[in-house]
Design a protein around this motif. Structure first.
Motif, PDB file in Angstrom:
ATOM      1  N   HIS A  34     -55.731 -68.473  52.399  1.00  0.00           N
ATOM      2  CA  HIS A  34     -55.635 -68.736  53.836  1.00  0.00           C
ATOM      3  C   HIS A  34     -56.703 -69.707  54.314  1.00  0.00           C
ATOM      4  O   HIS A  34     -56.462 -70.499  55.220  1.00  0.00           O
ATOM      5  N   ASP A  35     -57.910 -69.648  53.708  1.00  0.00           N
ATOM      6  CA  ASP A  35     -59.018 -70.475  54.189  1.00  0.00           C
ATOM      7  C   ASP A  35     -60.195 -70.300  53.247  1.00  0.00           C
ATOM      8  O   ASP A  35     -60.186 -69.441  52.356  1.00  0.00           O
ATOM      9  N   LEU A  36     -61.219 -71.121  53.452  1.00  0.00           N
ATOM     10  CA  LEU A  36     -62.509 -70.834  52.836  1.00  0.00           C
ATOM     11  C   LEU A  36     -63.109 -69.614  53.509  1.00  0.00           C
ATOM     12  O   LEU A  36     -63.029 -69.472  54.739  1.00  0.00           O
ATOM     13  N   ALA A  37     -63.735 -68.752  52.733  1.00  0.00           N
ATOM     14  CA  ALA A  37     -64.448 -67.616  53.314  1.00  0.00           C
ATOM     15  C   ALA A  37     -65.918 -67.955  53.507  1.00  0.00           C
ATOM     16  O   ALA A  37     -66.454 -67.849  54.609  1.00  0.00           O
ATOM     17  N   TRP A  38     -66.592 -68.376  52.413  1.00  0.00           N
ATOM     18  CA  TRP A  38     -67.999 -68.758  52.501  1.00  0.00           C
ATOM     19  C   TRP A  38     -68.372 -69.589  51.284  1.00  0.00           C
ATOM     20  O   TRP A  38     -67.589 -69.745  50.339  1.00  0.00           O
ATOM     21  N   LEU A  39     -69.585 -70.119  51.295  1.00  0.00           N
ATOM     22  CA  LEU A  39     -70.177 -70.830  50.166  1.00  0.00           C
ATOM     23  C   LEU A  39     -71.433 -70.092  49.746  1.00  0.00           C
ATOM     24  O   LEU A  39     -72.141 -69.512  50.576  1.00  0.00           O
ATOM     25  N   ALA A  94     -66.031 -69.290  48.012  1.00  0.00           N
ATOM     26  CA  ALA A  94     -65.166 -68.113  48.090  1.00  0.00           C
ATOM     27  C   ALA A  94     -64.043 -68.431  49.059  1.00  0.00           C
ATOM     28  O   ALA A  94     -64.289 -68.926  50.169  1.00  0.00           O
ATOM     29  N   PHE A  95     -62.803 -68.167  48.638  1.00  0.00           N
ATOM     30  CA  PHE A  95     -61.627 -68.387  49.470  1.00  0.00           C
ATOM     31  C   PHE A  95     -61.083 -67.041  49.931  1.00  0.00           C
ATOM     32  O   PHE A  95     -61.137 -66.058  49.194  1.00  0.00           O
ATOM     33  N   ARG A  96     -60.542 -67.018  51.136  1.00  0.00           N
ATOM     34  CA  ARG A  96     -59.968 -65.789  51.682  1.00  0.00           C
ATOM     35  C   ARG A  96     -58.485 -65.740  51.364  1.00  0.00           C
ATOM     36  O   ARG A  96     -57.730 -66.664  51.687  1.00  0.00           O
ATOM     37  N   ALA A  97     -58.062 -64.659  50.709  1.00  0.00           N
ATOM     38  CA  ALA A  97     -56.650 -64.483  50.373  1.00  0.00           C
ATOM     39  C   ALA A  97     -55.822 -64.321  51.636  1.00  0.00           C
ATOM     40  O   ALA A  97     -56.286 -63.773  52.645  1.00  0.00           O
ATOM     41  N   ALA A  98     -54.582 -64.778  51.593  1.00  0.00           N
ATOM     42  CA  ALA A  98     -53.699 -64.671  52.759  1.00  0.00           C
ATOM     43  C   ALA A  98     -53.196 -63.247  52.950  1.00  0.00           C
ATOM     44  O   ALA A  98     -52.905 -62.841  54.076  1.00  0.00           O
ATOM     45  N   ALA A  99     -53.084 -62.470  51.876  1.00  0.00           N
ATOM     46  CA  ALA A  99     -52.586 -61.096  51.955  1.00  0.00           C
ATOM     47  C   ALA A  99     -53.420 -60.212  51.027  1.00  0.00           C
ATOM     48  O   ALA A  99     -53.911 -60.688  49.991  1.00  0.00           O
ATOM     49  N   PHE A 224     -58.008 -84.963  49.216  1.00  0.00           N
ATOM     50  CA  PHE A 224     -58.357 -84.099  50.337  1.00  0.00           C
ATOM     51  C   PHE A 224     -57.269 -83.032  50.413  1.00  0.00           C
ATOM     52  O   PHE A 224     -56.085 -83.357  50.569  1.00  0.00           O
ATOM     53  N   ILE A 225     -57.654 -81.761  50.317  1.00  0.00           N
ATOM     54  CA  ILE A 225     -56.707 -80.689  50.025  1.00  0.00           C
ATOM     55  C   ILE A 225     -56.802 -79.615  51.103  1.00  0.00           C
ATOM     56  O   ILE A 225     -57.893 -79.177  51.460  1.00  0.00           O
ATOM     57  N   ARG A 226     -55.632 -79.175  51.602  1.00  0.00           N
ATOM     58  CA  ARG A 226     -55.619 -78.177  52.665  1.00  0.00           C
ATOM     59  C   ARG A 226     -54.938 -76.891  52.202  1.00  0.00           C
ATOM     60  O   ARG A 226     -54.263 -76.865  51.167  1.00  0.00           O
ATOM     61  N   CYS A 227     -55.096 -75.859  53.012  1.00  0.00           N
ATOM     62  CA  CYS A 227     -54.399 -74.599  52.768  1.00  0.00           C
ATOM     63  C   CYS A 227     -52.952 -74.720  53.227  1.00  0.00           C
ATOM     64  O   CYS A 227     -52.656 -75.384  54.228  1.00  0.00           O
ATOM     65  N   ASP A 228     -52.056 -74.083  52.512  1.00  0.00           N
ATOM     66  CA  ASP A 228     -50.639 -74.054  52.870  1.00  0.00           C
ATOM     67  C   ASP A 228     -50.377 -72.808  53.705  1.00  0.00           C
ATOM     68  O   ASP A 228     -50.223 -71.709  53.179  1.00  0.00           O
ATOM     69  N   ARG A 229     -50.319 -72.989  55.017  1.00  0.00           N
ATOM     70  CA  ARG A 229     -50.031 -71.883  55.937  1.00  0.00           C
ATOM     71  C   ARG A 229     -48.627 -71.988  56.517  1.00  0.00           C
ATOM     72  O   ARG A 229     -48.342 -71.469  57.586  1.00  0.00           O
ATOM     73  N   GLY A 230     -47.755 -72.709  55.824  1.00  0.00           N
ATOM     74  CA  GLY A 230     -46.394 -72.872  56.307  1.00  0.00           C
ATOM     75  C   GLY A 230     -46.368 -73.710  57.571  1.00  0.00           C
ATOM     76  O   GLY A 230     -46.938 -74.804  57.628  1.00  0.00           O
ATOM     77  N   ALA A 231     -45.717 -73.198  58.612  1.00  0.00           N
ATOM     78  CA  ALA A 231     -45.594 -73.936  59.864  1.00  0.00           C
ATOM     79  C   ALA A 231     -46.857 -73.883  60.711  1.00  0.00           C
ATOM     80  O   ALA A 231     -46.968 -74.601  61.713  1.00  0.00           O
ATOM     81  N   PRO A 233     -50.498 -74.938  61.504  1.00  0.00           N
ATOM     82  CA  PRO A 233     -51.365 -76.042  61.085  1.00  0.00           C
ATOM     83  C   PRO A 233     -52.675 -75.553  60.470  1.00  0.00           C
ATOM     84  O   PRO A 233     -53.233 -74.526  60.876  1.00  0.00           O
ATOM     85  N   ALA A 234     -53.144 -76.288  59.482  1.00  0.00           N
ATOM     86  CA  ALA A 234     -54.410 -76.010  58.812  1.00  0.00           C
ATOM     87  C   ALA A 234     -55.264 -77.269  58.812  1.00  0.00           C
ATOM     88  O   ALA A 234     -54.759 -78.384  58.985  1.00  0.00           O
TER      89      ALA A 234
END
Length: 377
Positions: A34-39, A94-99, A224-231, A233-234
């Motif tokens: 879903h997103d970056l969580a922290w570094l 660290a990345f935050r899981a979507a589910a 440059f890479i983004r999260c896939d959140r479907g419809a 926007p990220a």
């Protein structure tokens, strides 16, 4: 013909992929974060790190002398975790899981274990090495910090659109209050392998590819890479990957309210003697307003505002990589930002070049020459 040479024309999708080029996403990724969580970092002097962090605009949530947690005003987990170490080191993202079930799904697919995070964070994590050897965490169920009072953007008069009457504009010269972690940029000697790993394992998708001028046929050298959140926007990029002679952290970026917060916050840092790397300007890929600084340990950090947001329908853009093409406006990219400023850092990078050229990786002599042309462009 002018559009072919103007870096400000056709900024994104007008320069799409050619037949057979990288699609910028995996057909069937394991999960979609879903997103970056922290570094996470290690630093020898946490007191010094905390003084800079406060001047940069973070709020401290934990400071024990051996561990430091830094947050923005948005709700969620801390943005940055710093632990005491013998020398300065970037430990990984660290990345935050979507589910919640995605951490277990990723662990099953990779043969890794799910472990509990410390009580100061809560939740669970699965730790994976990317092809560059960097530890990548995917976390779920972490404790949610409540939102802090934000720094309000200035009320502006836009031409004849008047929003401010009988009031002067006086943005405070104070730390720009960090809202959240935006992205991290990493350099790798195994760019294509590392790119494909993140797309396949974390479901990230590419917003923009860059290639060395007149060497597009050899493939991209930055993404440059983004999260896939479907419809939904990220951010244009949550992660950026760059081919280079060493596997290392390049910079991380933190969102602030607006241009005034960014500029006044920069003056606050400058008055306290901190090292300014590059800015203020507006990028092309991502479009964000930017201002780059170095912390006392030499790590580059960015204040940014007004970045692009894409949903998952937008295909990758393609453009040549040039130093002059890094910004739509602003001062020229500095030698410090480009990593060619004389000093210890550039000597380490030069030694890394000679080492990389002797090893089996993607950074070969032609890539080195291409990188030199980028720095001179």
């Amino acid at each position: 013909m002018a559009d072919q040479h103007d870096p400000h024309s056709g900024l994104h999708s007008e320069r799409g992929a050619l037949a057979g080029e990288h699609p910028g996403r995996a057909a069937n990724p394991v999960i979609k974060v879903h997103d970056l969580a922290w570094l996470e970092f290690e630093k020898p002097d946490l007191a010094r790190a905390e003084v800079f962090a406060r001047a940069f605009g973070f709020t401290t949530t934990l400071s024990t002398g051996h561990e430091l947690h830094l947050r923005g005003t948005d709700p969620g987990a801390p943005c940055v975790l710093v632990r005491e170490g013998a020398r300065s080191k970037f430990r990984g993202p660290a990345f935050r899981a979507a589910a919640p079930g995605d951490v277990l799904r990723l662990a099953d697919a990779t043969g890794r274990k799910v472990t509990g995070l410390p009580g100061t964070l809560g939740g669970v994590s699965v730790d994976l090495p990317d092809p560059s050897g960097l530890r990548v965490r995917v976390v779920s169920g972490t404790d949610e910090l409540a939102a802090l009072p934000p720094q309000d953007p200035q009320v502006l008069n836009f031409g004849h659109e008047v929003g401010r009457v009988n009031a002067a504009q006086r943005p405070p010269r104070a730390p720009a209050r960090v809202q959240r972690l935006g992205h991290v940029v990493l350099q790798t000697t195994k760019y294509r392998q590392t790119l494909d790993w993140y797309l396949q394992h974390l479901g990230l998708i590419v917003s923009d590819f860059l290639f060395h001028p007149r060497r597009r046929g050899r493939g991209p050298v930055m993404s440059f890479i983004r999260c896939d959140r479907g419809a939904t926007p990220a951010d244009h990029h949550t992660l950026a990957l760059l081919l280079g002679p060493a596997n290392r952290y390049v910079h991380s970026a933190y969102q602030v309210a607006d241009l005034d917060a960014l500029a006044a916050g920069g003056e606050y840092l400058r008055e306290r003697g901190y090292h300014h790397s590059w800015g203020i300007g507006r990028h092309i890929e991502g479009s964000q307003l930017f201002d780059y600084w170095r912390d006392p340990d030499g790590f580059m950090v960015e204040h940014y505002s007004d970045g692009d947001l894409f949903d998952n329908t937008l295909e990758p853009g393609w453009a040549p990589m040039t130093a002059s093409g890094l910004a739509q406006w602003g001062p020229p990219a500095t030698a410090d930002f480009l990593g060619v400023k004389p000093g210890k850092a550039s000597l380490r990078e030069l030694r890394a070049v000679f080492s990389a050229l002797r090893e089996d990786n993607e950074f070969d002599a032609q890539r080195f020459l291409g990188l030199l042309k980028v720095a001179r462009s």
